[in-house]
Design a protein around this motif. Structure first.
Motif, PDB file in Angstrom:
ATOM      1  N   SER A  18       0.819  -1.215   0.000  1.00 41.54           N
ATOM      2  CA  SER A  18       0.000   0.000   0.000  1.00 41.54           C
ATOM      3  C   SER A  18       0.852   1.263   0.000  1.00 41.54           C
ATOM      4  O   SER A  18       2.026   1.254   0.379  1.00 41.54           O
ATOM      5  CB  SER A  18      -0.910   0.001   1.230  1.00 41.54           C
ATOM      6  N   GLY A  19       0.220   2.366  -0.428  1.00 39.24           N
ATOM      7  CA  GLY A  19       0.873   3.660  -0.357  1.00 39.24           C
ATOM      8  C   GLY A  19       2.033   3.835  -1.303  1.00 39.24           C
ATOM      9  O   GLY A  19       3.021   4.502  -0.970  1.00 39.24           O
ATOM     10  N   ASN A  20       1.951   3.243  -2.497  1.00 34.02           N
ATOM     11  CA  ASN A  20       2.963   3.436  -3.532  1.00 34.02           C
ATOM     12  C   ASN A  20       2.282   3.988  -4.786  1.00 34.02           C
ATOM     13  O   ASN A  20       1.185   4.555  -4.699  1.00 34.02           O
ATOM     14  CB  ASN A  20       3.669   2.108  -3.821  1.00 34.02           C
ATOM     15  N   SER A  21       2.924   3.836  -5.936  1.00 34.78           N
ATOM     16  CA  SER A  21       2.320   4.260  -7.202  1.00 34.78           C
ATOM     17  C   SER A  21       2.308   3.088  -8.178  1.00 34.78           C
ATOM     18  O   SER A  21       2.580   3.246  -9.374  1.00 34.78           O
ATOM     19  CB  SER A  21       3.095   5.451  -7.790  1.00 34.78           C
ATOM     20  N   LEU A  22       1.996   1.922  -7.677  1.00 33.53           N
ATOM     21  CA  LEU A  22       1.949   0.726  -8.509  1.00 33.53           C
ATOM     22  C   LEU A  22       0.772   0.802  -9.466  1.00 33.53           C
ATOM     23  O   LEU A  22      -0.288   1.352  -9.130  1.00 33.53           O
ATOM     24  CB  LEU A  22       1.850  -0.519  -7.625  1.00 33.53           C
ATOM     25  N   SER A  23       0.937   0.228 -10.646  1.00 31.61           N
ATOM     26  CA  SER A  23      -0.096   0.353 -11.680  1.00 31.61           C
ATOM     27  C   SER A  23      -0.371  -1.002 -12.328  1.00 31.61           C
ATOM     28  O   SER A  23       0.186  -2.021 -11.937  1.00 31.61           O
ATOM     29  CB  SER A  23       0.352   1.368 -12.735  1.00 31.61           C
ATOM     30  N   GLN A  24      -1.259  -0.951 -13.328  1.00 35.92           N
ATOM     31  CA  GLN A  24      -1.729  -2.115 -14.078  1.00 35.92           C
ATOM     32  C   GLN A  24      -2.618  -2.993 -13.198  1.00 35.92           C
ATOM     33  O   GLN A  24      -3.104  -2.558 -12.152  1.00 35.92           O
ATOM     34  CB  GLN A  24      -0.558  -2.878 -14.697  1.00 35.92           C
ATOM     35  N   GLU A  25      -2.842  -4.220 -13.616  1.00 35.06           N
ATOM     36  CA  GLU A  25      -3.825  -5.063 -12.956  1.00 35.06           C
ATOM     37  C   GLU A  25      -3.235  -5.801 -11.751  1.00 35.06           C
ATOM     38  O   GLU A  25      -2.025  -5.965 -11.637  1.00 35.06           O
ATOM     39  CB  GLU A  25      -4.386  -6.083 -13.949  1.00 35.06           C
ATOM     40  N   ILE A  26      -4.134  -6.240 -10.870  1.00 38.80           N
ATOM     41  CA  ILE A  26      -3.732  -7.130  -9.776  1.00 38.80           C
ATOM     42  C   ILE A  26      -3.381  -8.474 -10.402  1.00 38.80           C
ATOM     43  O   ILE A  26      -4.213  -9.085 -11.069  1.00 38.80           O
ATOM     44  CB  ILE A  26      -4.868  -7.297  -8.754  1.00 38.80           C
ATOM     45  N   PRO A  27      -2.171  -8.957 -10.230  1.00 35.33           N
ATOM     46  CA  PRO A  27      -1.779 -10.203 -10.916  1.00 35.33           C
ATOM     47  C   PRO A  27      -2.521 -11.414 -10.358  1.00 35.33           C
ATOM     48  O   PRO A  27      -2.757 -11.529  -9.154  1.00 35.33           O
ATOM     49  CB  PRO A  27      -0.283 -10.293 -10.644  1.00 35.33           C
ATOM     50  N   ASN A  28      -2.863 -12.319 -11.259  1.00 39.77           N
ATOM     51  CA  ASN A  28      -3.526 -13.552 -10.843  1.00 39.77           C
ATOM     52  C   ASN A  28      -2.644 -14.375  -9.912  1.00 39.77           C
ATOM     53  O   ASN A  28      -3.149 -15.149  -9.093  1.00 39.77           O
ATOM     54  CB  ASN A  28      -3.893 -14.392 -12.073  1.00 39.77           C
ATOM     55  N   GLY A  29      -1.338 -14.219 -10.042  1.00 39.03           N
ATOM     56  CA  GLY A  29      -0.426 -15.000  -9.200  1.00 39.03           C
ATOM     57  C   GLY A  29      -0.645 -14.782  -7.720  1.00 39.03           C
ATOM     58  O   GLY A  29      -0.399 -15.680  -6.907  1.00 39.03           O
ATOM     59  N   LEU A  30      -1.103 -13.587  -7.350  1.00 39.47           N
ATOM     60  CA  LEU A  30      -1.362 -13.321  -5.935  1.00 39.47           C
ATOM     61  C   LEU A  30      -2.412 -14.260  -5.358  1.00 39.47           C
ATOM     62  O   LEU A  30      -2.390 -14.585  -4.170  1.00 39.47           O
ATOM     63  CB  LEU A  30      -1.816 -11.866  -5.738  1.00 39.47           C
ATOM     64  N   THR A  31      -3.337 -14.702  -6.196  1.00 38.22           N
ATOM     65  CA  THR A  31      -4.436 -15.536  -5.700  1.00 38.22           C
ATOM     66  C   THR A  31      -4.003 -16.972  -5.447  1.00 38.22           C
ATOM     67  O   THR A  31      -4.800 -17.784  -4.971  1.00 38.22           O
ATOM     68  CB  THR A  31      -5.621 -15.520  -6.681  1.00 38.22           C
ATOM     69  N   THR A  32      -2.751 -17.286  -5.748  1.00 41.42           N
ATOM     70  CA  THR A  32      -2.238 -18.627  -5.431  1.00 41.42           C
ATOM     71  C   THR A  32      -1.631 -18.687  -4.037  1.00 41.42           C
ATOM     72  O   THR A  32      -1.283 -19.777  -3.566  1.00 41.42           O
ATOM     73  CB  THR A  32      -1.172 -19.052  -6.448  1.00 41.42           C
ATOM     74  N   LEU A  33      -1.516 -17.549  -3.388  1.00 41.64           N
ATOM     75  CA  LEU A  33      -0.879 -17.498  -2.070  1.00 41.64           C
ATOM     76  C   LEU A  33      -1.924 -17.790  -0.994  1.00 41.64           C
ATOM     77  O   LEU A  33      -2.330 -16.920  -0.227  1.00 41.64           O
ATOM     78  CB  LEU A  33      -0.228 -16.129  -1.852  1.00 41.64           C
ATOM     79  N   ILE A  34      -2.353 -19.030  -0.931  1.00 42.17           N
ATOM     80  CA  ILE A  34      -3.508 -19.369  -0.094  1.00 42.17           C
ATOM     81  C   ILE A  34      -3.175 -19.375   1.393  1.00 42.17           C
ATOM     82  O   ILE A  34      -4.064 -19.556   2.223  1.00 42.17           O
ATOM     83  CB  ILE A  34      -4.086 -20.733  -0.502  1.00 42.17           C
ATOM     84  N   GLY A  35      -1.918 -19.163   1.763  1.00 43.86           N
ATOM     85  CA  GLY A  35      -1.561 -19.128   3.179  1.00 43.86           C
ATOM     86  C   GLY A  35      -1.602 -17.751   3.792  1.00 43.86           C
ATOM     87  O   GLY A  35      -1.450 -17.611   5.013  1.00 43.86           O
ATOM     88  N   ILE A  36      -1.817 -16.691   2.992  1.00 47.03           N
ATOM     89  CA  ILE A  36      -1.739 -15.337   3.546  1.00 47.03           C
ATOM     90  C   ILE A  36      -2.983 -15.008   4.365  1.00 47.03           C
ATOM     91  O   ILE A  36      -4.086 -15.472   4.078  1.00 47.03           O
ATOM     92  CB  ILE A  36      -1.506 -14.268   2.466  1.00 47.03           C
ATOM     93  N   ARG A  37      -2.771 -14.190   5.392  1.00 47.28           N
ATOM     94  CA  ARG A  37      -3.864 -13.771   6.270  1.00 47.28           C
ATOM     95  C   ARG A  37      -4.209 -12.298   6.092  1.00 47.28           C
ATOM     96  O   ARG A  37      -5.235 -11.849   6.577  1.00 47.28           O
ATOM     97  CB  ARG A  37      -3.512 -14.060   7.726  1.00 47.28           C
TER      98      ARG A  37
END
Length: 680
Positions: free
Chosen positions: A559-578
């Motif tokens: 958070s709090g940066n200037s990141l752009s483009q789409e949320i990558p699908n790869g993030l949804t493979t991180l099923i251990g994150i809380r």
């Protein structure tokens, strides 16, 4: 012939005399054998471990397992340690063993009570009944009949009740250990009658009241352990009479007030552990007078000062802990050149620099240090190369001070440095290049400084064991290097509040530290009692100091940066994150349909971006979700139903705008913010 007849008569008479003399001894021995066999019969599964105990074998009693005899054939020692006994002592005839000197029943499955009959074993010298947690009831008062007892160990039992005053009858006692037996009430003043005691341990009980003055009568005492109770009041000055004392262990009580100046009267005093009490004032300056002190653990009290000379000449000191006191002092004035292995002084009001009056770094001579915590003080100035040359250093926390300047470059790094916290200072410059050599790092926290430049691409290759990486609240710029996704053990990645640009890397294949659920009790072992490392994260929209004893946390904060483009699908493979926080960027496009894979996520913040389209139906699978913020985006459509979104239990006020049929609706039954807002 007459002579031969006379000899035969003489032999017969002599044999008869021998039999008459032996017969009563054999009867006593048989009683001992019968008592053991009778007790064995009451125990479950004892045939295997006590197979030799049989009346058919009573003539060889002294050869029975776990038994020792005297020259007359009487049992003097019964050692049943870890024999896996399962039963009670109700059928044990204590009176059958008048010669028994040692009775050891430790680490078994005994239950029931300790019968009063134990007082009949009046020859006992050592009694050990430890690690039988299912034994119940009180310590029998008949214990006071064991006048010859030298060692009494009754620890880790399920007993209750008070410490019987009859204990004071045991004037031959040299060791008394009654730890973890749930004793209540106060310590009776009559305990001072045990003047031969070398060791007195009553730790981990529910004892209340004050430490009796009579404790000072035990002038042979070498170890005193009353830790983890509810004792209160001041430390009695009579403890100064214990001139042979080596260990004083009083941690985790409610003791308070100033400590008397003569605490260090014993020339043998080696260890003082008084942490987590309410002691106040200046720490006694006599503590090192004896010249043997190695350990001082006084954290979590209310001490306000340390005299300059208290530790200056304490050349034997190895471990010092004053964490979380109110000590106002200059660090360099409190300590001389010691062979310290542990220095824990965090959460005080220490001030000054780490440079001596001769211009040398204060820590250059502390070559044996393995644990250093100076966090949350008012220390200032820079860090020298000495910190990286400490060959034994494992843990270093300098966070929340006023340190400044560039982190000194070094071509070396200690072989064991695993935990490094430099957060919340005023450091400047690029990512410290010297860290490239710190290949054993598990935790690296540089958050809350003024570091700048790019995040180096070598970080995952050079620091392969990292589990916790926090670079938040700096001025790092450029793109997130794709190599950062090569960490295989990383559980926490916080790059928030920087100036990062470009897309979020997509290939999380190697990010295996976040692809499975972490154990709930994955202890982050720093190897130091009472010291749990901490790291600051934004957890459920609250800035939170996370204590990493429970290391089950896993999450990402960009958070709090200037990141752009789409949320990558790869993030949804991180099923251990809380938790996942991508808020306050320039992300666009749709929320990935696979977001529902994050079934453990408790906090999800995608707010203040440019996301569009509908909320994916897979949100219904986020059963653990308790904080959701999608506000200030361009989302539309309906809120998914049949999920945690409908079952949150606590009230809040919130608005959902620009949803289907342009309805504005106030929702009241969620645990925390759920906002979806479209364009005006």
């Amino acid at each position: 012939m007459k002579h031969l007849h006379y000899v035969c008569l003489l032999l017969l008479s002599y044999t008869g005399l021998l039999l008459c003399a032996v017969r009563p001894v054999r009867a006593d021995v048989r009683r001992e054998a019968e008592a053991l066999v009778k007790w064995k019969a009451s125990l479950a599964g004892a045939d295997e471990s006590l197979g030799s105990w049989s009346l058919a074998n009573s003539t060889s009693l002294c050869r029975w397992a776990h038994i020792s005899c005297n020259s007359a054939g009487h049992i003097i020692r019964l050692n049943l340690t870890i024999v896996i006994l399962n039963g009670t002592l109700d059928r044990f005839d204590f009176s059958a063993f008048p010669y028994m000197e040692d009775l050891i029943l430790s680490q078994n499955g005994l239950y029931g009570i300790i019968p009063p009959g134990i007082g009949n074993m009046t020859s006992l010298i050592q009694l050990g009944i430890t690690l039988n947690p299912h034994l119940r009831g009180a310590i029998p008062r008949s214990i006071g009949q064991l006048m010859h007892l030298v060692v009494l160990e009754m620890s880790v039992l399920g007993l209750d009740g008070t410490l019987p005053e009859e204990i004071s009858n045991l004037t031959s006692l040299e060791e008394l250990h009654l730890d973890s037996v749930t004793l209540t009430g106060s310590i009776p003043p009559t305990i001072g009658m045990l003047t031969k005691l070398h060791a007195l341990s009553l730790s981990v009980n529910n004892l209340t009241g004050s430490i009796p003055l009579e404790i000072g009568n035990m002038t042979e005492l070498q170890e005193l352990d009353f830790s983890v109770n509810y004792l209160e009041g001041p430390l009695p000055g009579t403890i100064s009479h214990l001139i042979k004392l080596q260990g004083l262990l009083l941690s985790e009580n409610q003791l308070g007030g100033h400590i008397f100046p003569e605490l260090g009267n014993s020339s043998l005093l080696d260890m003082v552990e008084i942490q987590r009490n309410n002691f106040s004032g200046v720490f006694p300056s006599s503590i090192c007078v004896g010249g043997a002190l190695r350990t001082v653990s006084a954290g979590h009290n209310g001490f306000t000062g340390i005299n300059h000379q208290t530790f200056q000449n304490c050349t034997t000191l190895r471990y010092v802990d004053f964490t979380a006191n109110n000590i106002v002092a200059e660090l360099r004035a409190c300590f001389g050149e010691h062979p310290l292995t542990t220095m824990a002084l965090g959460q005080n009001q220490l001030y000054g620099t780490l440079v001596t009056d001769q211009g040398k770094d204060f820590f250059c001579n502390y070559t044996q240090l393995s644990f250093l915590d100076l966090s949350s003080n008012a220390l200032r100035g820079g860090l020298s190369q000495c910190f990286w040359d400490m060959a034994n250093l494992v843990f270093m926390d300098l966070s929340s001070n006023y340190f400044s300047g560039v982190v000194a470059f070094s071509r070396t790094c200690g072989d064991y440095l695993s935990y490094l916290h430099l957060a919340n200072n005023n450091f400047i410059g690029t990512f410290p290049l010297g860290l490239k050599k710190c290949k054993e790092l598990i935790t690296l926290d540089l958050g809350g400084n003024n570091f700048s430049g790019t995040i180096p691409s070598w970080i995952s290759k050079s620091l392969p064991g990292l589990k916790f990486l926090r670079l938040s609240s700096n001025t790092f710029e450029g793109v997130i290097p794709h190599q950062i996704l090569q960490f295989r053990q990383l559980q926490l990645l916080d790059l928030s509040e920087n100036k990062l640009t470009g897309p979020i890397p997509d290939d999380f294949t190697n990010f295996t530290g976040m692809t499975h659920e972490q154990e709930n009790v994955d202890y982050v072992d720093t190897g130091y009692y009472g010291h749990a490392q901490q790291i600051q994260i934004v957890w459920k929209n609250v800035d939170y100091l996370y204590i990493m004893v429970m290391a089950g946390i896993a999450g990402i904060d960009f958070s709090g940066n200037s990141l752009s483009q789409e949320i990558p699908n790869g993030l949804t493979t991180l099923i251990g994150i809380r938790y996942l926080n991508l808020s306050r960027n320039h992300l666009s496009g749709l929320i990935p349909n696979g977001i529902g894979n994050l079934v453990l996520v408790e906090s999800l913040d995608l707010s203040q971006n440019q996301l569009s389209g509908e909320i994916p139906p897979s949100f219904a699978a986020l059963k653990a979700l308790s904080v959701l913020n999608l506000s200030t985006n361009k989302l539309s459509g309906t809120i998914p139903t049949g999920s945690q979104l409908e079952t949150w239990r606590y009230s809040f006020y919130q608005y959902v705008d620009n949803m289907q049929a342009k309805v504005t609706k106030k929702i009241r039954s969620c645990i925390s913010c759920f906002q979806v807002k479209g364009p005006e």
